[in-house]
Scaffold this motif. Structure first.
Motif, PDB file in Angstrom:
ATOM      1  N   GLU A   1       0.794  -1.242   0.000  1.00 51.68           N
ATOM      2  CA  GLU A   1       0.000   0.000   0.000  1.00 51.68           C
ATOM      3  C   GLU A   1       0.821   1.283   0.000  1.00 51.68           C
ATOM      4  OE1 GLU A   1      -3.262  -0.138  -0.520  1.00 51.68           O
ATOM      5  OE2 GLU A   1      -3.101  -2.308  -0.513  1.00 51.68           O
ATOM      6  N   LYS A   2       2.139   1.194  -0.231  1.00 55.86           N
ATOM      7  CA  LYS A   2       2.983   2.384  -0.311  1.00 55.86           C
ATOM      8  C   LYS A   2       3.569   2.489  -1.707  1.00 55.86           C
ATOM      9  CE  LYS A   2       4.249   2.248   4.525  1.00 55.86           C
ATOM     10  NZ  LYS A   2       5.323   2.047   5.493  1.00 55.86           N
ATOM     11  N   THR A   3       3.506   3.675  -2.304  1.00 54.24           N
ATOM     12  CA  THR A   3       4.066   3.890  -3.631  1.00 54.24           C
ATOM     13  C   THR A   3       5.584   3.807  -3.566  1.00 54.24           C
ATOM     14  OG1 THR A   3       2.209   5.321  -4.197  1.00 54.24           O
ATOM     15  CG2 THR A   3       4.159   5.473  -5.586  1.00 54.24           C
ATOM     16  N   VAL A   4       6.148   3.027  -4.493  1.00 51.66           N
ATOM     17  CA  VAL A   4       7.597   2.838  -4.560  1.00 51.66           C
ATOM     18  C   VAL A   4       8.089   3.447  -5.863  1.00 51.66           C
ATOM     19  CG1 VAL A   4       9.441   1.123  -4.657  1.00 51.66           C
ATOM     20  CG2 VAL A   4       7.452   0.722  -3.221  1.00 51.66           C
ATOM     21  N   THR A   5       9.144   4.252  -5.795  1.00 45.32           N
ATOM     22  CA  THR A   5       9.680   4.895  -7.002  1.00 45.32           C
ATOM     23  C   THR A   5      11.110   4.465  -7.300  1.00 45.32           C
ATOM     24  OG1 THR A   5      10.360   6.816  -5.694  1.00 45.32           O
ATOM     25  CG2 THR A   5       8.197   6.924  -6.767  1.00 45.32           C
ATOM     26  N   ARG A   6      11.610   3.447  -6.598  1.00 47.57           N
ATOM     27  CA  ARG A   6      12.969   2.949  -6.832  1.00 47.57           C
ATOM     28  C   ARG A   6      12.898   1.537  -7.400  1.00 47.57           C
ATOM     29  NH1 ARG A   6      14.050   2.979  -1.415  1.00 47.57           N
ATOM     30  NH2 ARG A   6      15.474   1.266  -1.818  1.00 47.57           N
ATOM     31  N   PRO A   7      13.392   1.300  -8.625  1.00 52.21           N
ATOM     32  CA  PRO A   7      13.344  -0.042  -9.214  1.00 52.21           C
ATOM     33  C   PRO A   7      14.135  -1.081  -8.425  1.00 52.21           C
ATOM     34  CG  PRO A   7      13.880   1.591 -10.886  1.00 52.21           C
ATOM     35  CD  PRO A   7      13.907   2.286  -9.564  1.00 52.21           C
ATOM     36  N   GLU A   8      15.146  -0.660  -7.681  1.00 46.88           N
ATOM     37  CA  GLU A   8      15.981  -1.602  -6.935  1.00 46.88           C
ATOM     38  C   GLU A   8      15.384  -1.985  -5.576  1.00 46.88           C
ATOM     39  OE1 GLU A   8      17.398   2.540  -5.953  1.00 46.88           O
ATOM     40  OE2 GLU A   8      16.922   1.494  -7.805  1.00 46.88           O
ATOM     41  N   PHE A   9      14.185  -1.504  -5.272  1.00 40.89           N
ATOM     42  CA  PHE A   9      13.514  -1.822  -4.009  1.00 40.89           C
ATOM     43  C   PHE A   9      13.353  -3.335  -3.888  1.00 40.89           C
ATOM     44  CE2 PHE A   9       9.768  -2.412  -1.343  1.00 40.89           C
ATOM     45  CZ  PHE A   9      10.040  -1.568  -0.280  1.00 40.89           C
ATOM     46  N   LYS A  10      13.696  -3.885  -2.721  1.00 41.81           N
ATOM     47  CA  LYS A  10      13.631  -5.333  -2.505  1.00 41.81           C
ATOM     48  C   LYS A  10      12.233  -5.752  -2.057  1.00 41.81           C
ATOM     49  CE  LYS A  10      18.032  -6.076  -3.176  1.00 41.81           C
ATOM     50  NZ  LYS A  10      18.545  -6.823  -4.274  1.00 41.81           N
ATOM     51  N   VAL A  11      11.699  -6.803  -2.696  1.00 45.52           N
ATOM     52  CA  VAL A  11      10.399  -7.358  -2.330  1.00 45.52           C
ATOM     53  C   VAL A  11      10.566  -8.849  -2.047  1.00 45.52           C
ATOM     54  CG1 VAL A  11       9.026  -5.702  -3.629  1.00 45.52           C
ATOM     55  CG2 VAL A  11       9.746  -7.785  -4.731  1.00 45.52           C
ATOM     56  N   SER A  12       9.640  -9.391  -1.269  1.00 43.51           N
ATOM     57  CA  SER A  12       9.626 -10.828  -1.004  1.00 43.51           C
ATOM     58  C   SER A  12       8.272 -11.380  -1.438  1.00 43.51           C
ATOM     59  CB  SER A  12       9.880 -11.097   0.480  1.00 43.51           C
ATOM     60  OG  SER A  12       8.778 -10.678   1.239  1.00 43.51           O
ATOM     61  N   ASP A  13       8.132 -12.699  -1.353  1.00 38.94           N
ATOM     62  CA  ASP A  13       6.865 -13.304  -1.766  1.00 38.94           C
ATOM     63  C   ASP A  13       5.735 -13.004  -0.780  1.00 38.94           C
ATOM     64  OD1 ASP A  13       7.964 -14.789   0.253  1.00 38.94           O
ATOM     65  OD2 ASP A  13       7.592 -16.737  -0.676  1.00 38.94           O
ATOM     66  N   LYS A  14       6.050 -12.472   0.385  1.00 36.92           N
ATOM     67  CA  LYS A  14       5.035 -12.120   1.376  1.00 36.92           C
ATOM     68  C   LYS A  14       4.482 -10.706   1.176  1.00 36.92           C
ATOM     69  CE  LYS A  14       7.135 -15.120   4.823  1.00 36.92           C
ATOM     70  NZ  LYS A  14       8.093 -15.730   3.920  1.00 36.92           N
ATOM     71  N   ASP A  15       5.133  -9.900   0.333  1.00 36.57           N
ATOM     72  CA  ASP A  15       4.706  -8.528   0.093  1.00 36.57           C
ATOM     73  C   ASP A  15       3.516  -8.483  -0.863  1.00 36.57           C
ATOM     74  OD1 ASP A  15       6.645  -7.293   1.694  1.00 36.57           O
ATOM     75  OD2 ASP A  15       8.120  -7.361   0.078  1.00 36.57           O
ATOM     76  N   SER A  16       2.673  -7.491  -0.678  1.00 34.18           N
ATOM     77  CA  SER A  16       1.548  -7.238  -1.567  1.00 34.18           C
ATOM     78  C   SER A  16       2.000  -6.226  -2.624  1.00 34.18           C
ATOM     79  CB  SER A  16       0.374  -6.683  -0.762  1.00 34.18           C
ATOM     80  OG  SER A  16      -0.613  -6.196  -1.628  1.00 34.18           O
ATOM     81  N   VAL A  17       2.014  -6.641  -3.892  1.00 36.66           N
ATOM     82  CA  VAL A  17       2.499  -5.786  -4.974  1.00 36.66           C
ATOM     83  C   VAL A  17       1.340  -5.441  -5.901  1.00 36.66           C
ATOM     84  CG1 VAL A  17       4.111  -5.602  -6.911  1.00 36.66           C
ATOM     85  CG2 VAL A  17       4.786  -6.854  -4.851  1.00 36.66           C
ATOM     86  N   LEU A  18       1.193  -4.150  -6.187  1.00 41.53           N
ATOM     87  CA  LEU A  18       0.190  -3.676  -7.147  1.00 41.53           C
ATOM     88  C   LEU A  18       0.905  -2.984  -8.295  1.00 41.53           C
ATOM     89  CD1 LEU A  18      -2.425  -2.009  -4.778  1.00 41.53           C
ATOM     90  CD2 LEU A  18      -2.623  -4.209  -5.887  1.00 41.53           C
ATOM     91  N   TRP A  19       0.499  -3.265  -9.525  1.00 42.31           N
ATOM     92  CA  TRP A  19       1.036  -2.601 -10.705  1.00 42.31           C
ATOM     93  C   TRP A  19      -0.126  -1.944 -11.420  1.00 42.31           C
ATOM     94  CZ3 TRP A  19       5.247  -0.708 -12.595  1.00 42.31           C
ATOM     95  CH2 TRP A  19       5.378  -0.453 -13.959  1.00 42.31           C
TER      96      TRP A  19
END
Length: 69
Positions: free
Chosen positions: A31-49
């Motif tokens: 639920e937070k806007t990310v503006t860095r492509p190198e931001f690390k995500v895991s399979d537990k994160d909720s990702v919206l495109w």
């Protein structure tokens, strides 16, 4: 895994298209806007495109039927 790689592997576009979209604010992680492509995500994160949920699938199987002859 990097956010740009995550989205590219899930078919959201090419790596350069995804990087540009992330910088424009199209990606949200938890639920937070990310503006860095190198931001690390895991399979537990909720990702919206662009408002659409993206779930990570490690393997994708495709079956084909080729009739004889």
């Amino acid at each position: 895994m990097r956010l740009d790689k995550y989205l590219t592997e899930m078919g959201m576009g090419s790596r350069s298209e995804v990087k540009l979209g992330i910088r424009k604010g199209f990606a949200k992680v938890n639920e937070k806007t990310v503006t860095r492509p190198e931001f690390k995500v895991s399979d537990k994160d909720s990702v919206l495109w662009k408002g659409t949920p993206v779930t990570y699938v490690e393997y994708e199987y495709i079956m084909l039927n080729k009739p004889a002859g």
